[in-house]
Design an enzyme around this catalytic site. Structure first.
Site, PDB file in Angstrom:
ATOM      1  N   HIS A 299       1.647 -13.296 -10.164  1.00  0.00           N
ATOM      2  CA  HIS A 299       0.846 -12.904 -11.411  1.00  0.00           C
ATOM      3  C   HIS A 299       1.699 -13.373 -12.736  1.00  0.00           C
ATOM      4  O   HIS A 299       3.024 -13.320 -12.546  1.00  0.00           O
ATOM      5  CB  HIS A 299       0.448 -11.447 -11.665  1.00  0.00           C
TER       6      HIS A 299
ATOM      7  N   CYS B 264       1.222  -3.145 -12.192  1.00  0.00           N
ATOM      8  CA  CYS B 264      -0.176  -3.360 -11.524  1.00  0.00           C
ATOM      9  C   CYS B 264      -0.548  -1.902 -11.343  1.00  0.00           C
ATOM     10  O   CYS B 264      -1.871  -1.697 -10.845  1.00  0.00           O
ATOM     11  CB  CYS B 264       0.353  -3.702 -10.393  1.00  0.00           C
TER      12      CYS B 264
END
Ligand code: GLY
Length: 263
Positions: A167, A254
């Site tokens: 990411h 996250c």
């Protein structure tokens, strides 16, 4: 500062099915008990700043569901439910939507059949929303998000996640209104031109995924050189164990949705 001061966070307990979680490289089976202990430390750190933390129950059907950030983008003016690009994670977004509706009253959704976007690819700063295209986030997803949030006055800037990196925020974090913590490989792309950039120490790229949450910078444990750099820059650093989430390419951002819902 709305980009790093928050009244709320949402977390989700890790499921026993976490052992089947997605990972780029298999470095061993996550230890659920140790992950649960780290998760509890993480929640305690969030609460210590005065925030209210909603702790959702484990979802066994979704091994990666502890990584709630990927399911939504939470802004002061509203929340947008994502459309994760990993097929095994698509259903996690629908599981999150009712909780956001409770907190915000109403949510928007990424709905295009060809649109994919995960929260881990989104960095919200004080002035703009950077979205990194990646293996999980495509141009249609970025464009749909841009259209949705334009009505709230937000500007989306499409950027690119380095090849082989899960990411965009695997490699960067917001530290304050002007400052980004970043790996050199990402900052060298020029995507943070106009911001002050603090590089993680060489060899400590895995701590670029940290979070600024109210008065704390919460970073994964074990990156002493970068911790020193941050403390010398004046940040109040808290380390949290991340060995088990790291086996699944997960980090500090996250594990939560962080926001202040306007109602
Ligand atoms: N294991 C986290 C992810 O790949 O989405």
């Amino acid at each position: 500062m709305q980009s790093y001061t928050f009244s709320h966070a949402i977390t989700r307990r890790p499921a026993a099915s976490i052992i089947a979680g997605l990972r780029a490289v298999d470095t061993g089976t996550p230890d659920l008990a140790l992950m649960q202990a780290h998760h509890a430390d993480y929640i305690a750190a969030l609460i210590s700043t005065g925030a209210e933390v909603v702790e959702l129950g484990a979802l066994e059907a979704f091994p990666d569901s502890v990584f709630v950030e990927d399911t939504a983008l939470c802004l002061p003016k509203g929340a947008v439910v994502m459309r994760p690009g990993a097929p095994s994670r698509l259903g996690e977004a629908a599981e999150m939507a009712p909780h956001l509706e409770t907190l915000y009253g109403h949510v928007l959704r990424i709905e295009g059949a060809d649109s994919f976007i995960e929260g881990g690819d989104i960095l919200t700063t004080e002035t703009e929303i950077l979205v990194g295209r990646s293996a999980r986030t495509n141009a249609a997803g970025v464009a749909e998000l841009a259209r949705l949030v334009a009505d709230w006055g937000y500007t989306v800037r499409e950027v690119f996640t380095p090849p082989g990196v899960l990411h965009f925020k695997t490699d960067c974090s917001l530290l304050d209104a002007e400052t980004i913590l970043s790996t050199k490989r990402l900052a060298d792309s020029g995507c943070f031109d106009g911001y002050k950039v603090i590089h993680v120490a060489d060899g400590e790229e895995a701590c670029a995924n940290s979070i600024r949450f109210n008065d704390l910078v919460i970073m994964p444990a074990g990156f002493a050189k970068t911790r020193r750099i941050l403390e010398q820059a004046g940040y109040n650093v808290r380390e949290i164990g991340n060995s088990e989430c790291a086996k699944l390419d997960g980090g500090m951002s996250c594990l939560s949705l962080r926001f202040t819902p306007a109602r």
